[in-house]
Design a protein around this motif. Structure first.
Motif, short mmCIF file in Angstrom:
data_model
loop_
_atom_site.label_atom_id
_atom_site.label_comp_id
_atom_site.label_asym_id
_atom_site.label_seq_id
_atom_site.Cartn_x
_atom_site.Cartn_y
_atom_site.Cartn_z
N UNK A 123 39.48 56.62 32.12
CA UNK A 123 40.29 55.61 32.77
C UNK A 123 41.23 54.63 32.56
N UNK A 124 42.22 55.64 31.63
CA UNK A 124 43.04 55.82 31.06
C UNK A 124 44.25 55.85 31.97
N UNK A 231 39.20 46.28 32.30
CA UNK A 231 39.45 46.52 34.05
C UNK A 231 39.72 48.27 34.18
N UNK A 232 40.48 48.55 35.46
CA UNK A 232 40.67 49.51 36.19
C UNK A 232 39.33 50.11 36.58
N UNK A 315 44.53 34.04 43.21
CA UNK A 315 44.51 35.37 42.09
C UNK A 315 45.00 36.15 42.56
N UNK A 316 46.14 36.76 41.41
CA UNK A 316 46.63 37.54 41.63
C UNK A 316 45.60 38.54 40.27
N UNK A 317 45.72 39.72 40.56
CA UNK A 317 44.49 40.63 40.27
C UNK A 317 45.60 41.90 40.35
N UNK A 318 45.66 41.81 38.57
CA UNK A 318 45.85 43.51 38.71
C UNK A 318 45.05 44.31 37.24
N UNK A 319 44.77 45.62 37.87
CA UNK A 319 44.17 46.22 36.48
C UNK A 319 42.51 45.99 37.30
N UNK A 320 42.34 44.98 38.07
CA UNK A 320 40.77 44.92 38.88
C UNK A 320 40.32 43.01 37.71
N UNK A 321 41.73 42.79 36.65
CA UNK A 321 41.92 41.33 35.95
C UNK A 321 42.78 40.41 36.84
N UNK A 322 42.27 38.78 36.70
CA UNK A 322 43.30 37.98 36.85
C UNK A 322 43.99 37.89 35.79
N UNK A 323 44.92 37.99 36.50
CA UNK A 323 46.14 37.58 35.64
C UNK A 323 46.19 35.98 35.81
N UNK A 324 46.68 35.56 36.75
CA UNK A 324 47.26 33.92 36.97
C UNK A 324 46.15 33.70 38.44
N UNK A 325 45.90 33.05 38.36
CA UNK A 325 45.40 32.05 39.37
C UNK A 325 45.92 30.53 39.81
N UNK A 326 46.95 30.59 40.24
CA UNK A 326 47.81 29.34 40.85
C UNK A 326 46.98 28.99 42.07
N UNK A 327 47.38 27.38 42.16
CA UNK A 327 46.53 26.99 43.98
C UNK A 327 48.52 26.51 44.61
N UNK A 328 47.36 26.57 46.11
CA UNK A 328 48.31 26.10 46.78
C UNK A 328 49.51 25.00 47.12
N UNK A 329 50.67 24.53 46.37
CA UNK A 329 50.89 23.03 46.79
C UNK A 329 51.48 22.97 47.98
N UNK A 330 52.27 24.11 48.67
CA UNK A 330 52.37 24.49 50.55
C UNK A 330 52.46 25.42 50.68
#
Length: 638
Positions: A123-124, A231-232, A315-330
């Motif tokens: 895991x580590x 994660x992982x 969604x921005x996924x790092x180590x199988x976890x969502x770091x940020x999920x911004x919406x698309x404005x354009x």
């Protein structure tokens, strides 16, 4: 000061304290030891002894080497972020008091107390790659349904176990072992169902990819459970992903990967510019992608932009976890994206570092795995325990010398506090993996003095009330009202200091702060629910009530000689326990000549007299003495 007239039930209080804080916790620990005992196969099981940290027990050292597949340099920032990812995995796996640090420019040393299984090492050491996935659905972090318990599920598990047993050592046609767990915890049939759904989908945002098995996993996922935030694993790029936000505030179903993290050239934080080119006061993160990433990002954002929420989020996924999920404005066509929102300077920099780390083709190789001995060892633990016993013995000697038999109540209170502390630490070791370090032992030793201080404050208040001429029963009541305010104030300062130390420091100091805060809380519980109720029972015993010389409450021990205050004034205590008024020396002699007994200092109901009342009582006593002397003088004349 009004006296508390509520009916006291000291015996019931003591019994409830014993049951709720000692017998029940110890019974739970004993049951856990019998049913889920700690062993080599179950290192996280219950034990009657608290777990020990690295400095006292030793453990396992794993040396990881960070390497990049493209030969690029591993930056110090990437190493710091890698340490953060590994720490998150270790902490979420229920391991505490682990030490993780960089060694050189490419190595990370992970030291974990006790024995470490192969699963934890895997895991580590697993790589943490960043991926961009479209959001299919978002839900609250708690489960919407309980985990399935239908017979088919258990039957599948039994069939799988039987198949593993029958085909042990054999391999499937694709080269994987039949007993190997599928990604995300799904069965091979469910994986095949998901693959078929992805192949039949029109694009990565098609909701038909949410198969029954994916929906069931989403409904049952509990993102408030730390185990689901480690994660992982379970992150196949060509299949949907059911996962949590890094902070555990939401859960997601995400579509297959559309942009790989290695296509990200750079990520930086700063103030977001306005449409007219001026700098705003809004913090954000700027992404720069290479040519392949810019092409994939343009196609993805053009498709996501017209969709409804939350399918218009990326969604921005790092180590199988969502770091940020911004919406698309354009739609983003030039390969440069800006993530903005409720960022602070610190949170924007953190996200930029995470994105930069996840964009690296970074993997970890296990360079070594060794068993390490305790850094301090059992000898230091023995010395710490001896120091604690010496401190305890000194407290006992002082209590018996100062309070005679009453000092035994101090000893009994310390024993109760020690039992509660031991059971609590043992339960924490079993429940959350807490491990006792040498600084933690130091916190327990310091707590002996702090705990005894509460009893001394209480006893001295009682003795002050006795000096004022009150009975022991009334002195216990009034002394407790006065003492508890002082005790609460002192313990609040101790607890505040422990909390500040815990959150403002790292390493062993946090262990000291934790045990100091824990013992402070236990101290308050003991003095309220044990020491005071027992003192109420003692007040009814003739040995203490009548002030026996060995009780510690005798009038001889409570009296004190008059003290010179200056300007011909004295103050002191009488042998009866009442306080002499501060008066000039000539007036004191005059009163003594006229009165054969001192004027009372308290009323019949036990209330202390005011100055005016005492003056009136003195005049009345003097007048009574003069009237008694007049007939004797007349008789002598006749």
């Amino acid at each position: 000061m009004a006296t508390d007239t509520r009916r006291s039930r000291p015996v019931r209080t003591i019994v409830l304290l014993t049951i709720l804080t000692i017998l029940l916790p110890f019974g739970a620990l004993l049951a856990g030891w019998q049913l889920d005992g700690k062993s080599s196969d179950n290192p996280d099981g219950a034990s009657l002894a608290p777990g020990l940290a690295l400095d006292l027990q030793g453990g396992t050292q794993v040396i990881l080497k960070a390497v990049t597949s493209d030969g690029s340099e591993v930056t110090p920032e990437a190493m710091e972020e890698a340490i953060g990812v590994i720490r998150q995995r270790v902490d979420a796996n229920g391991v505490t008091e682990a030490e993780i640090a960089a060694q050189g420019s490419q190595q990370i040393v992970v030291e974990i107390p006790g024995e470490v299984d192969d699963e934890t090492v895997a895991l580590i050491s697993k790589a943490a790659q960043m991926k961009f996935r479209p959001v299919l659905t978002i839900g609250n972090p708690t489960p919407t349904v309980q985990p399935s318990a239908d017979p088919s599920a258990s039957g599948d598990a039994d069939d799988e176990a039987a198949g593993d047993e029958a085909a042990e050592g054999e391999s499937a046609e694709d080269g994987s072992t039949e007993g190997e767990e599928a990604p995300g915890g799904f069965t091979e049939e469910e994986i095949a169902e998901q693959e078929a759904a992805v192949e039949a989908a029109t694009d990565a945002s098609d909701l038909s990819q949410i198969t029954p098995s994916v929906q069931a996993a989403f409904d049952e996922l509990d993102c408030t459970d730390p185990q689901n935030l480690q994660g992982g694993g379970g992150d196949r790029p060509d299949l949907p992903l059911v996962t949590c936000d890094q902070t555990g505030i939401a859960k997601y179903v995400l579509g297959p990967v559309e942009v790989d993290g290695t296509d990200l050239s750079s990520a930086s934080s700063g103030l977001v510019p306005n449409s007219n080119g001026t700098v705003s006061n809004v913090w954000g993160v700027t992404l720069d992608l290479n040519s392949d990433g810019a092409r994939d990002f343009r196609e993805t954002t053009e498709r996501l932009f017209p969709l409804e929420s939350p399918r218009n989020q990326f969604a921005i996924v790092l180590d199988a976890l969502v770091v940020s999920a911004p919406s698309i404005n354009d739609p983003i066509t030039n390969g440069q994206a800006v993530i903005s929102g409720s960022f602070t300077q610190s949170s924007a920099a953190t996200l930029a570092n995470q994105l930069s780390f996840g964009s690296l083709p970074l993997t970890f190789q296990v360079d070594g795995q060794n068993q390490i001995s305790a850094t301090l060892g059992s000898e230091q633990l023995q010395r710490g325990l001896i120091a604690g016993l010496i401190g305890l013995a000194l407290v006992v000697v002082y209590s018996l010398f100062q309070y005679r038999t009453l000092g035994l109540l101090t000893v009994a209170s310390l024993v109760v506090a020690a039992a509660m502390t031991y059971v609590t630490i043992a339960l924490l070791s079993w429940g959350i993996g807490y491990r006792l370090s040498l600084p933690g032992v130091a916190g327990l030793i310091v707590a002996i003095g702090f705990t005894a201080d509460s009893f001394i404050v209480y006893f001295e208040r009682i003795r002050d009330e006795l000096r004022d001429g009150r009975s022991l029963r009334l002195a216990v009541q009034r002394g407790w009202v006065r003492a508890r305010r002082t005790i609460y104030a002192a313990k609040a300062v101790n607890l505040l200091s422990a909390v500040i130390l815990y959150f403002m420091t790292v390493g062993g100091v946090r262990g000291f702060a934790f045990t100091l805060g824990l013992t402070t809380i236990i101290d308050v519980m003991v003095v309220i629910w044990f020491t005071h109720p027992v003192m109420e029972l003692i007040a009814k015993v003739p040995f203490f009530r009548d002030g026996h010389k060995a009780s510690g409450l005798s009038p001889d021990r409570l009296s004190s000689p008059p003290r010179y205050r200056g300007a011909g004034q004295f103050t002191g205590r009488t042998s009866a326990g009442t306080e002499d008024e501060v008066v000039p020396e000539p007036e004191r002699e005059l009163v003594s000549a006229q009165s054969a007994r001192p004027a009372p200092r308290v009323t019949e109901d036990g209330r202390r007299m005011t100055i005016a009342e005492r003056r009136a009582a003195e005049r009345k006593a003097a007048a009574g003495s003069a009237d008694a002397a007049q007939p004797a003088q007349n008789e002598e004349k006749h």
